[in-house]
Design a protein around this motif. Structure first.
Motif, mmCIF file in Angstrom:
data_model
loop_
_atom_site.group_PDB
_atom_site.id
_atom_site.type_symbol
_atom_site.label_atom_id
_atom_site.label_comp_id
_atom_site.label_asym_id
_atom_site.label_seq_id
_atom_site.Cartn_x
_atom_site.Cartn_y
_atom_site.Cartn_z
ATOM 1 N N ILE A 156 -10.064 -3.507 5.314
ATOM 2 C CA ILE A 156 -11.142 -3.406 3.935
ATOM 3 C C ILE A 156 -12.240 -4.432 4.170
ATOM 4 O O ILE A 156 -12.042 -5.523 4.138
ATOM 5 C CB ILE A 156 -10.015 -3.998 2.757
ATOM 6 C CG1 ILE A 156 -8.801 -3.148 2.844
ATOM 7 C CG2 ILE A 156 -10.906 -3.510 1.453
ATOM 8 C CD1 ILE A 156 -7.524 -3.557 1.867
ATOM 9 N N ARG A 198 -12.066 -2.218 -4.639
ATOM 10 C CA ARG A 198 -13.262 -1.439 -5.063
ATOM 11 C C ARG A 198 -13.611 -1.982 -6.314
ATOM 12 O O ARG A 198 -14.782 -1.478 -6.457
ATOM 13 C CB ARG A 198 -12.691 -0.206 -5.328
ATOM 14 C CG ARG A 198 -12.283 0.833 -3.965
ATOM 15 C CD ARG A 198 -11.779 2.074 -3.850
ATOM 16 N NE ARG A 198 -11.558 2.899 -2.643
ATOM 17 C CZ ARG A 198 -12.564 3.103 -1.818
ATOM 18 N NH1 ARG A 198 -13.673 2.845 -1.993
ATOM 19 N NH2 ARG A 198 -12.323 3.817 -0.588
ATOM 20 N N GLN A 199 -12.797 -2.412 -7.017
ATOM 21 C CA GLN A 199 -13.504 -2.882 -8.255
ATOM 22 C C GLN A 199 -14.288 -3.966 -8.160
ATOM 23 O O GLN A 199 -15.254 -4.265 -8.969
ATOM 24 C CB GLN A 199 -12.251 -3.507 -8.966
ATOM 25 C CG GLN A 199 -11.181 -2.485 -9.571
ATOM 26 C CD GLN A 199 -10.217 -2.992 -10.150
ATOM 27 O OE1 GLN A 199 -9.700 -4.229 -10.179
ATOM 28 N NE2 GLN A 199 -8.905 -2.204 -10.713
ATOM 29 N N LYS A 222 -5.217 -0.698 8.597
ATOM 30 C CA LYS A 222 -6.355 -0.571 7.428
ATOM 31 C C LYS A 222 -7.191 -1.794 7.302
ATOM 32 O O LYS A 222 -6.685 -2.912 6.953
ATOM 33 C CB LYS A 222 -5.731 -0.197 6.247
ATOM 34 C CG LYS A 222 -6.904 0.119 5.080
ATOM 35 C CD LYS A 222 -6.337 0.318 3.589
ATOM 36 C CE LYS A 222 -5.855 1.894 3.609
ATOM 37 N NZ LYS A 222 -5.188 1.956 2.132
ATOM 38 N N HIS A 259 0.498 -7.472 4.824
ATOM 39 C CA HIS A 259 -0.685 -7.507 4.218
ATOM 40 C C HIS A 259 -1.248 -8.696 4.043
ATOM 41 O O HIS A 259 -0.560 -9.676 4.003
ATOM 42 C CB HIS A 259 -0.320 -6.657 2.661
ATOM 43 C CG HIS A 259 -1.482 -7.109 1.581
ATOM 44 N ND1 HIS A 259 -2.473 -5.904 1.608
ATOM 45 C CD2 HIS A 259 -1.851 -7.905 0.930
ATOM 46 C CE1 HIS A 259 -3.262 -6.507 0.786
ATOM 47 N NE2 HIS A 259 -2.866 -7.649 0.268
ATOM 48 N N GLU A 268 0.585 4.427 0.760
ATOM 49 C CA GLU A 268 0.779 5.331 2.147
ATOM 50 C C GLU A 268 1.585 4.514 3.091
ATOM 51 O O GLU A 268 2.219 5.307 3.908
ATOM 52 C CB GLU A 268 -0.821 5.478 2.640
ATOM 53 C CG GLU A 268 -0.898 6.149 3.594
ATOM 54 C CD GLU A 268 -2.465 6.279 4.388
ATOM 55 O OE1 GLU A 268 -2.531 6.938 5.278
ATOM 56 O OE2 GLU A 268 -3.332 5.644 3.845
ATOM 57 N N THR A 285 -6.204 -5.611 -2.004
ATOM 58 C CA THR A 285 -5.705 -4.511 -1.646
ATOM 59 C C THR A 285 -7.072 -3.310 -1.690
ATOM 60 O O THR A 285 -8.100 -3.921 -2.205
ATOM 61 C CB THR A 285 -4.830 -3.960 -2.992
ATOM 62 O OG1 THR A 285 -5.364 -3.952 -3.995
ATOM 63 C CG2 THR A 285 -3.608 -4.817 -2.736
ATOM 64 N N GLU A 286 -6.968 -2.203 -1.421
ATOM 65 C CA GLU A 286 -8.071 -1.461 -1.506
ATOM 66 C C GLU A 286 -8.461 -1.376 -2.581
ATOM 67 O O GLU A 286 -9.851 -1.132 -3.154
ATOM 68 C CB GLU A 286 -7.650 0.244 -0.947
ATOM 69 C CG GLU A 286 -8.942 0.996 -0.665
ATOM 70 C CD GLU A 286 -8.593 2.431 -0.043
ATOM 71 O OE1 GLU A 286 -9.370 3.155 -0.222
ATOM 72 O OE2 GLU A 286 -7.661 2.390 0.686
ATOM 73 N N GLN A 287 -7.684 -1.083 -3.891
ATOM 74 C CA GLN A 287 -8.112 -0.850 -5.071
ATOM 75 C C GLN A 287 -8.554 -2.136 -5.613
ATOM 76 O O GLN A 287 -9.731 -2.074 -6.424
ATOM 77 C CB GLN A 287 -6.727 -0.655 -5.852
ATOM 78 C CG GLN A 287 -6.958 -0.144 -7.376
ATOM 79 C CD GLN A 287 -5.781 0.170 -8.149
ATOM 80 O OE1 GLN A 287 -4.835 0.026 -7.606
ATOM 81 N NE2 GLN A 287 -5.844 0.471 -9.576
ATOM 82 N N GLU A 288 -8.126 -3.244 -5.401
ATOM 83 C CA GLU A 288 -8.734 -4.477 -5.891
ATOM 84 C C GLU A 288 -10.099 -4.681 -5.463
ATOM 85 O O GLU A 288 -11.251 -5.130 -6.030
ATOM 86 C CB GLU A 288 -8.088 -5.693 -5.608
ATOM 87 C CG GLU A 288 -6.609 -5.885 -6.274
ATOM 88 C CD GLU A 288 -5.542 -6.925 -5.576
ATOM 89 O OE1 GLU A 288 -4.901 -7.227 -6.333
ATOM 90 O OE2 GLU A 288 -5.840 -7.398 -4.665
ATOM 91 N N ASP A 324 0.768 -1.059 0.021
ATOM 92 C CA ASP A 324 0.087 0.010 -0.175
ATOM 93 C C ASP A 324 0.802 1.095 -0.024
ATOM 94 O O ASP A 324 1.678 1.445 0.865
ATOM 95 C CB ASP A 324 -0.964 -0.071 1.183
ATOM 96 C CG ASP A 324 -1.740 1.234 1.417
ATOM 97 O OD1 ASP A 324 -1.331 2.335 1.727
ATOM 98 O OD2 ASP A 324 -3.027 0.867 1.021
#
Length: 477
Positions: free
Chosen positions: A398, A365-366, A396, A356, A213, A360-363, A211
């Motif tokens: 998710i 969201r999809q 974090k 981790h 950040e 991931t956050e991006q994955e 990530d």
């Protein structure tokens, strides 16, 4: 000389984490096993990877704790580093674990250990030393080795990889590291703390698989400790210099720069060990990263399976062990398995640690769109972290549709240990409220997970519906 023919049930090639697990489990059920290893028992993890690197990291932590002791009221000067003694600690840790992975132990378990190189001579036969092995099933678990990039002049200068780094008993004055991934960054911080000057050269972004950040928090910490991290710099050339090695760097803007060091570590990734195995003779297909396998870890040769680093993908000891566990179910009990369903955790053992698991956050969201919730909590709000002066970092969580935990990132103290309950939740498809139902001892770092989970219900107190319900219940007396 005529070769001896062996006909075991299972023949395992490679005595690293994956191969040893298969051999030990099969032998425990009375299955006849031949285990072939051309180098050291225990493979890369014990001898050149996880074990020695974490031992050296521990030495670096001890030195840094000494430097930072004044804030706890314990006055100390700059620590005196005995690098040879630190290296002896690394050797002692390896020696303590070696008997568990030794030839003697496995022969005691009933495994026939052959110490030689192995090669398929046809689709059903492996040659190793004075033996021809015709097994019912074969398992290729030959692991991976350090990838050496095609840099001009690199083969003409002395350089280290993880296989030679831990042989150093003299502290490098200035260690250059090519590669800003987990291995490069872990070794950068450890050596800096043990008194070396360290420069890391990374072609893109350091810790780019984490990530952004959270990775930035680790990178800032290393820079604050004195590590020179140069991102967006390609190594164009390596050459000998008066004191060791000079690297020519090309920056993203085209600028040419130079950096000199006494030692060079190449930590630019890993490549699967597939050469000289006779894979073509056995009809075993490969791809750019290793041996091709199906979801059940079977190769294009139906008698042969491949597990661990040699199949490419993520390369972790714990993943190799998970592959082995799946394969034992298939080989011994004919159970169908799917290694694609494994939820794989990983940790970078810098300080702070970076961990981790899952999406991931991006994955996420999809997949989950507007139904996704990202819950966070800082270690600065954790009482145990405050007491120990380790407040840099955050969690974090998710959370997907329906409240199920689908991924997590942690940067902070003991992030790898804190990942354990989250790994269980994701693997068992548990709701995030399971963390809220859990009573945790106070004060512990684990409470930061519960604090993050609590934010899932943020705003509930302001819900008009809930307020009407409470008003109604009050009227009941």
């Amino acid at each position: 000389m005529q070769k001896t023919i062996l006909t075991p049930d299972i023949c395992v090639i490679g005595a690293g984490s994956a191969g040893l697990t298969v051999a030990a489990a099969a032998a425990a059920f009375g299955v006849e096993v031949v285990l072939i290893e051309k180098d050291k028992m225990g493979g890369d993890c014990l001898n050149y990877g996880c074990v020695p690197s974490k031992a050296l990291i521990a030495a670096g932590k001890a030195a840094q704790a000494h430097r930072n002791s004044a804030k706890y009221g314990v006055k100390a000067n700059e620590p005196s580093i005995d690098f040879a003694a630190a290296n002896a600690h690394v050797r002692n840790v390896i020696a303590a674990i070696e008997p568990h992975d030794s030839v003697e132990r496995f022969e005691g378990l009933g495994v026939n250990v052959i110490q030689s190189a192995a090669r398929f001579v046809d689709a059903e036969t492996v040659e190793a030393g004075h033996y021809l092995i015709k097994a019912r099933r074969f398992v290729v678990a030959t692991g991976s080795s350090a990838f050496v990039p095609p840099i001009a002049g690199l083969n003409e200068v002395p350089y280290l990889t993880n296989e030679t780094l831990f042989d150093q008993t003299n502290r490098p004055d200035h260690l250059l590291i090519i590669g800003g991934g987990p291995i490069g960054m872990e070794m950068a911080q450890a050596h800096q703390r043990l008194g070396s000057k360290v420069t890391v050269i990374e072609a893109s972004k350091a810790l780019s698989n984490s990530d952004p950040e959270f990775a930035a928090i680790v990178i800032d910490r290393l820079r604050a400790e004195g590590v020179d991290i140069r991102e967006g710099a390609n190594v164009e050339k390596a050459e000998k210099s008066e004191n060791g090695v000079r690297l020519t760097l090309k920056q993203a803007n085209g600028t040419i720069d130079y950096v000199d060091g006494t030692h060079l570590l190449v930590a630019a990734g890993r490549s699967a060990n597939i050469t000289n195995l006779g894979l073509d003779e056995a009809g075993i297909k490969t791809h750019s990263k290793g041996i091709e396998v199906d979801k059940g870890l079977r190769t294009s040769n139906k008698k042969v399976y491949a597990i661990g680093d040699v199949i490419g993908g993520l390369q972790f000891t714990h993943l190799a062990g998970a592959h082995a566990s799946l394969l034992v179910r298939t080989l011994l009990f004919r159970m169908p398995v799917n290694h694609h369903k494994l939820v794989i955790p990983f940790v970078t053992y810098t300080e702070p640690e970076l961990a981790h698991i899952g999406m991931t956050e991006q994955e996420a969201r999809q997949v989950h769109g507007d139904g996704l919730k990202v819950l966070t909590a800082d270690f600065s709000g954790n009482d145990r972290a405050l007491a120990e002066g380790k407040t840099v970092g955050k969690v974090k969580l998710i959370v997907g549709k329906g409240g199920r935990l689908v991924g997590a990132d942690i940067v902070g103290p003991q992030a790898g240990e804190l990942l354990a309950p989250l790994a269980l939740m994701i693997s068992k498809k548990m709701h995030v409220k399971a963390l809220l139902d859990l009573m945790l001892p106070y004060p512990t770092l684990t409470e930061v997970l519960k604090r993050a989970a609590l934010s899932y219900y943020a705003g509930a107190a302001e819900s008009p519906w809930l307020r009407r319900l409470l008003a109604f219940l009050r009227k009941l007396g």
